[in-house]
Write an enzyme that holds these catalytic residues in place. Structure first.
Site, mmCIF file in Angstrom:
data_model
loop_
_atom_site.group_PDB
_atom_site.id
_atom_site.type_symbol
_atom_site.label_atom_id
_atom_site.label_comp_id
_atom_site.label_asym_id
_atom_site.label_seq_id
_atom_site.Cartn_x
_atom_site.Cartn_y
_atom_site.Cartn_z
ATOM 1 N N HIS A 97 34.971 43.638 47.108
ATOM 2 C CA HIS A 97 33.746 44.241 46.552
ATOM 3 C C HIS A 97 32.910 44.871 47.666
ATOM 4 O O HIS A 97 32.364 45.953 47.521
ATOM 5 C CB HIS A 97 32.878 43.174 45.862
ATOM 6 N N ARG A 106 42.236 48.461 42.111
ATOM 7 C CA ARG A 106 43.204 47.788 42.959
ATOM 8 C C ARG A 106 44.623 48.226 42.602
ATOM 9 O O ARG A 106 45.227 49.011 43.272
ATOM 10 C CB ARG A 106 43.078 46.262 42.823
HETATM 11 P P1 ADP Z 1 34.327 42.869 36.127
HETATM 12 O O1 ADP Z 1 34.296 41.580 35.373
HETATM 13 O O2 ADP Z 1 33.266 43.844 35.673
HETATM 14 O O3 ADP Z 1 35.683 43.511 36.273
HETATM 15 P P2 ADP Z 1 34.541 42.112 38.955
HETATM 16 O O4 ADP Z 1 33.497 41.430 39.770
HETATM 17 O O5 ADP Z 1 35.826 41.423 38.737
HETATM 18 O O6 ADP Z 1 33.800 42.469 37.599
HETATM 19 O O7 ADP Z 1 34.863 43.537 39.592
HETATM 20 C C1 ADP Z 1 33.881 44.539 39.712
HETATM 21 C C2 ADP Z 1 34.547 45.841 40.155
HETATM 22 O O8 ADP Z 1 35.077 45.685 41.476
HETATM 23 C C3 ADP Z 1 35.742 46.267 39.289
HETATM 24 O O9 ADP Z 1 35.751 47.685 39.208
HETATM 25 C C4 ADP Z 1 36.950 45.765 40.056
HETATM 26 O O10 ADP Z 1 38.092 46.552 39.786
HETATM 27 C C5 ADP Z 1 36.462 45.991 41.486
HETATM 28 N N1 ADP Z 1 37.128 45.109 42.437
HETATM 29 C C6 ADP Z 1 37.314 43.775 42.347
HETATM 30 N N2 ADP Z 1 37.992 43.297 43.411
HETATM 31 C C7 ADP Z 1 38.248 44.370 44.202
HETATM 32 C C8 ADP Z 1 38.964 44.554 45.453
HETATM 33 N N3 ADP Z 1 39.541 43.548 46.060
HETATM 34 N N4 ADP Z 1 39.023 45.810 45.957
HETATM 35 C C9 ADP Z 1 38.460 46.836 45.298
HETATM 36 N N5 ADP Z 1 37.801 46.743 44.127
HETATM 37 C C10 ADP Z 1 37.696 45.533 43.577
#
Ligand code: ADP
Length: 156
Positions: A17, A90
């Site tokens: 994130h 991802r």
């Molecule tokens: P949600 O429940 O809204 O998917 P997350 O906290 O799981 O919330 O993810 C928020 C955003 O960050 C999403 O767009 C997800 O694809 C992206 N994301 C999560 N982990 C990673 C990572 N390791 N690298 C890049 N983007 C990520």
């Protein structure tokens, strides 16, 4: 002023994130890191805990602000004067879900656009659920999360 909204569950926020957030912060004048709560999703950290971690992790990022909504992200974006919602991609598995979400957001508000950033090579395998699982099993997660997350686990 160009404002981007980066919404998510951030349960907890990870270096994956943080990578997306840093890159978004260089594209927009201001980025709102938005805890968008999905009540049907079981969480490990409370809303308050997650907000505190997010604030601590971004305290040195001058154009990043942390906020919370329990409504639609698109409605939040409109009120905040933003037309851009940032998401990270991802793997192929993310695409399916994100594609659907983008269409749903466009349906609710055609003026809002999604901005997708590809996950970084070294962080693309990180997910919040994996972090919680690794921590539960005693693994050292310090290379995968900001220090604020480690502190929060200690306090639990
Ligand atoms: P949600 O429940 O809204 O998917 P997350 O906290 O799981 O919330 O993810 C928020 C955003 O960050 C999403 O767009 C997800 O694809 C992206 N994301 C999560 N982990 C990673 C990572 N390791 N690298 C890049 N983007 C990520």
């Amino acid at each position: 002023m160009r404002i981007g909204i980066y919404p998510g569950s951030f349960d907890p926020i990870t270096n994956g994130h943080m990578d997306i957030l840093r890159r978004a912060a260089s594209l927009f004048d201001e980025v709102i890191l938005l805890l968008a709560v999905n009540p049907s999703k079981k969480s490990n950290f409370t809303i308050e805990e997650r907000l505190e971690i997010m604030k601590e992790a971004t305290k040195d990022m001058p154009n990043v602000r942390v906020d919370f909504t329990d409504g639609f992200t698109v409605d939040y974006a409109k009120k905040a004067g933003s037309a851009h919602i940032i998401r990270g991609l991802r793997a192929v598995t993310d695409f399916e879900y994100e594609f659907q979400l983008a269409a749903a957001n466009k349906f609710v508000d055609p003026e809002v656009d999604m901005v997708f950033l590809m996950a970084g090579q070294t962080t693309s395998f990180i997910s919040s659920s994996m972090i919680n699982e690794l921590h539960k099993n005693g693994a050292d997660i310090s290379p995968l999360v900001p220090p604020a997350v480690l502190k929060a686990y200690e306090g639990k």
